[in-house]
Design a protein around this motif. Structure first.
Motif, mmCIF file in Angstrom:
data_model
loop_
_atom_site.group_PDB
_atom_site.id
_atom_site.type_symbol
_atom_site.label_atom_id
_atom_site.label_comp_id
_atom_site.label_asym_id
_atom_site.label_seq_id
_atom_site.Cartn_x
_atom_site.Cartn_y
_atom_site.Cartn_z
ATOM 1 N N VAL A 63 -82.774 19.288 -41.286
ATOM 2 C CA VAL A 63 -81.555 19.148 -42.129
ATOM 3 C C VAL A 63 -81.135 17.854 -42.384
ATOM 4 O O VAL A 63 -80.769 17.210 -43.429
ATOM 5 C CB VAL A 63 -80.319 20.064 -42.181
ATOM 6 N N LEU A 64 -81.048 17.249 -41.052
ATOM 7 C CA LEU A 64 -80.699 15.792 -40.997
ATOM 8 C C LEU A 64 -81.694 14.809 -41.645
ATOM 9 O O LEU A 64 -82.581 14.897 -41.673
ATOM 10 C CB LEU A 64 -80.497 15.406 -39.563
ATOM 11 N N PRO A 65 -80.941 13.605 -42.172
ATOM 12 C CA PRO A 65 -81.664 12.769 -43.051
ATOM 13 C C PRO A 65 -82.130 11.737 -42.060
ATOM 14 O O PRO A 65 -81.540 11.168 -41.176
ATOM 15 C CB PRO A 65 -80.643 11.880 -43.820
ATOM 16 N N ALA A 66 -83.398 11.547 -42.249
ATOM 17 C CA ALA A 66 -84.192 10.482 -41.277
ATOM 18 C C ALA A 66 -83.866 9.037 -41.564
ATOM 19 O O ALA A 66 -84.129 8.091 -40.939
ATOM 20 C CB ALA A 66 -85.685 10.759 -41.408
ATOM 21 N N GLY A 69 -79.633 9.947 -39.228
ATOM 22 C CA GLY A 69 -79.522 10.465 -37.921
ATOM 23 C C GLY A 69 -78.594 11.441 -37.517
ATOM 24 O O GLY A 69 -77.592 12.107 -38.436
ATOM 25 N N MET A 70 -78.416 11.911 -36.420
ATOM 26 C CA MET A 70 -77.462 12.851 -35.834
ATOM 27 C C MET A 70 -76.227 12.087 -35.798
ATOM 28 O O MET A 70 -75.901 11.207 -35.514
ATOM 29 C CB MET A 70 -77.771 13.280 -34.460
ATOM 30 N N PRO A 71 -74.957 13.004 -36.159
ATOM 31 C CA PRO A 71 -73.923 12.470 -36.020
ATOM 32 C C PRO A 71 -73.465 12.072 -34.560
ATOM 33 O O PRO A 71 -73.695 12.781 -33.881
ATOM 34 C CB PRO A 71 -72.706 13.398 -36.905
ATOM 35 N N CYS A 72 -72.629 10.839 -34.773
ATOM 36 C CA CYS A 72 -72.223 10.512 -33.306
ATOM 37 C C CYS A 72 -71.155 11.274 -32.655
ATOM 38 O O CYS A 72 -71.092 11.519 -31.469
ATOM 39 C CB CYS A 72 -71.771 9.084 -33.318
#
Length: 558
Positions: A302-305, A328-331
């Motif tokens: 689901v996360l945007p690359a 990327g994954m949220p910080c």
């Protein structure tokens, strides 16, 4: 009164035995005294961790005190065996001293071996070190795939011996650099009427040589720590099996990284988890749910690359704030909930600051005993001096600041790479790169080592020599690290023997090449408790003046 019976004469064997005991007690360099000091020191080093755990258990968890006492008894029985660490090292140190004394006796009896004193010392120590490594490896058969039981000790001796060799070369180079200075002074003095003070020139030249040596050594220590710490942190993140398990546990307790995040990093490196290609397993989904977020916040499918408008649409659907223009994954998930109680869980700067305070508190609690314990053991009365207590406290604070900066700088560099700056400047680069093994984690591993400049030169030296053996272990090829091949075992044994024999030889003939705790330890072992910091100042009082007796006046006649 009956006459007293005449005293019986002392048997010759008793007189000889008493003379031997007197000779041993008066000679701090006697092999038996060296062996006793070595054994007591090694035994204390082996039992101290277990003893401290038992003491802490008695205070904090009394119910587990019995278990720790049993562990202490097992450790004591293991170390008292001939194959224990204390016995093996005593064999190397005391045995080498005994062989040297025997060799010297033979030399005095005109049995010339045509070897120099330095060579005889090294060969004697090499022979005793061979017996030591045999004892340490005796019946310690390794299971296939396990690391050699003496590898860490071999690397420790190798690093210390290499450091002593480098310091000796630097000192000689520094002396060569100062040779021209006294000559120039001599030439200048010939033009004047005052002759040069050669003793002053020699002392000044030696002082300048040592100053140059320390300056070069300081830069070498800094580089060694930077390179070694970078390798260690990278292996901690991706190949923890290359490091000692206790060392990995200690780093993780300070870094405070969720193990699921570490699994994602390793899966990214292996290619089984990817923002671009997705993954069958949402490894960090459970962490996102624990933090009160949807598992989609950690789902690579689901996360945007990449960054850009597509990423902004995805963040709007997921309800993620603060990541516009980047993927990327949220910080917030990467931070692991740090700062959530203050509503700052997605703030990278706040995450760094909170981790800095957390690590500083833990590091200060760790460093206070390390800094104060040597003073309490060597000069307990001096601890009440305000300036000494304050300087020791400031040194402990400085070391705690170094550790907290080391960890927090690594975290901040990762956020700087993947969120704050670099990922925003280059949105077309996939987050498989930014979060991969050559992205933010590599940058953080390289940056964190620069924090060593916070420490002073003396502590910098000890930290560098502490890190280097572990960095070398992490750099050994995996096949050699866990191999039972005869060539690998022979190479390790040879490293152990040559390194330990070199250290013992340096301690006798070139003690100025040893540095830090090792120099104190070898001085104590070889010369007794009157060496190093244990040496007491002997105040010699002048004899009481005696008035000369008045000679008798000769009788003289009037």
């Amino acid at each position: 009164m009956p006459p007293s019976s005449p005293s019986k004469p002392t048997p010759p064997w008793k007189a000889s035995f008493a003379a031997i005991i007197q000779n041993i007690s008066d000679d701090p360099g006697h092999p038996l005294q060296i062996a006793l000091r070595t054994f007591s020191l090694c035994l204390s080093l082996s039992l101290s961790p277990v003893l401290l755990r038992a003491i802490f258990a008695l205070v904090l968890r009394p119910e587990s005190f019995t278990t720790h006492v049993r562990g202490l008894w097992r450790a004591l029985s293991r170390e008292l065996r001939p194959t224990g660490f204390a016995s093996a090292i005593t064999t190397a140190v005391g045995g080498g001293a005994a062989l040297q004394r025997l060799w010297n006796v033979l030399e005095h009896r005109h049995i010339n071996s045509k070897l120099s004193l330095y060579q005889r010392t090294f060969l004697a120590n090499a022979l005793s070190s061979t017996f030591a490594i045999i004892l340490l490896r005796w019946k310690r058969y390794r299971r296939p795939g396990t690391v050699s039981p003496t590898l860490d000790l071999s690397l420790l001796f190798f690093v210390r011996a290499l450091d002593a060799s480098v310091q000796l070369l630097l000192l000689r180079k520094g002396r060569e650099r100062q040779v021209q200075a006294p000559l120039c002074n001599v030439v200048a003095s010939r033009a004047s009427s005052t002759p040069p003070d050669t003793r002053f020139l020699d002392k000044q030249s030696e002082s300048l040589a040592k100053e140059w040596q320390n300056k070069v050594a300081m830069h070498l220590d800094t580089f060694i720590f930077w390179a070694g710490s970078a390798r260690i942190m990278w292996c901690f993140l991706y190949q923890p099996q290359r490091l000692p398990p206790t060392f990995v546990k200690w780093i993780n307790s300070l870094a405070n990284i969720d193990k699921r995040l570490l699994e994602v990093l390793r899966a990214l490196r292996e290619g089984t988890w990817s923002y671009a290609r997705g993954s069958r397993h949402n490894i960090v989904g459970s962490l996102a749910e624990e933090l009160g977020r949807s598992s989609s916040w950690a789902d690579p499918a689901v996360l945007p690359a990449y960054g850009g408008n597509f990423a902004n649409d995805t963040w709007k659907q997921l309800g993620v704030e603060g990541r516009s223009g980047i993927g990327g994954m949220p910080c917030e998930i990467v931070h692991g909930g740090i700062g959530a109680s203050f509503g700052l869980q997605n703030d990278c700067v706040a995450n760094t600051a909170i981790r800095t305070v957390y690590v500083f508190a833990r590091a200060l609690a760790l460093n206070l005993p390390v800094h104060f314990l040597p003073i309490l053991l060597t000069k307990p009365s001096s601890i009440i001096r305000p300036h000494l207590a304050l300087s020791t406290l400031l040194s402990a604070i400085r070391s705690a600041t170094f550790l907290s900066t080391f960890i927090s700088s690594c975290w901040f560099t990762v956020c700087f790479t993947r969120t704050l700056v670099l990922a925003r400047l280059f949105p077309k680069i996939s987050h498989d790169v930014w979060d991969g093994p050559y992205g933010g984690t590599l940058a953080g591993s390289l940056i964190c080592g620069m924090s060593i400049w916070i420490e002073d030169a003396r502590r910098r030296r000890e930290v560098a020599l502490y890190v280097l053996p572990r960095a070398l272990r992490a750099s050994i090829p995996e096949k050699w690290l866990r191999s039972r091949h005869s060539v690998a075992q022979f190479a390790e044994c040879l490293t152990f023997i040559v390194s330990l024999a070199s250290l013992l030889t340096f301690s006798v003939h070139h003690p100025e090449s040893l540095r830090g705790l090792l120099r104190w330890t070898m001085a104590f072992v070889m010369k007794g408790p009157n060496a190093g910091v244990w040496k007491k100042k002997i105040v010699t009082c002048p004899p009481t003046p005696v008035e000369p007796s008045t000679p008798p006046l000769a009788d003289h006649k009037d």
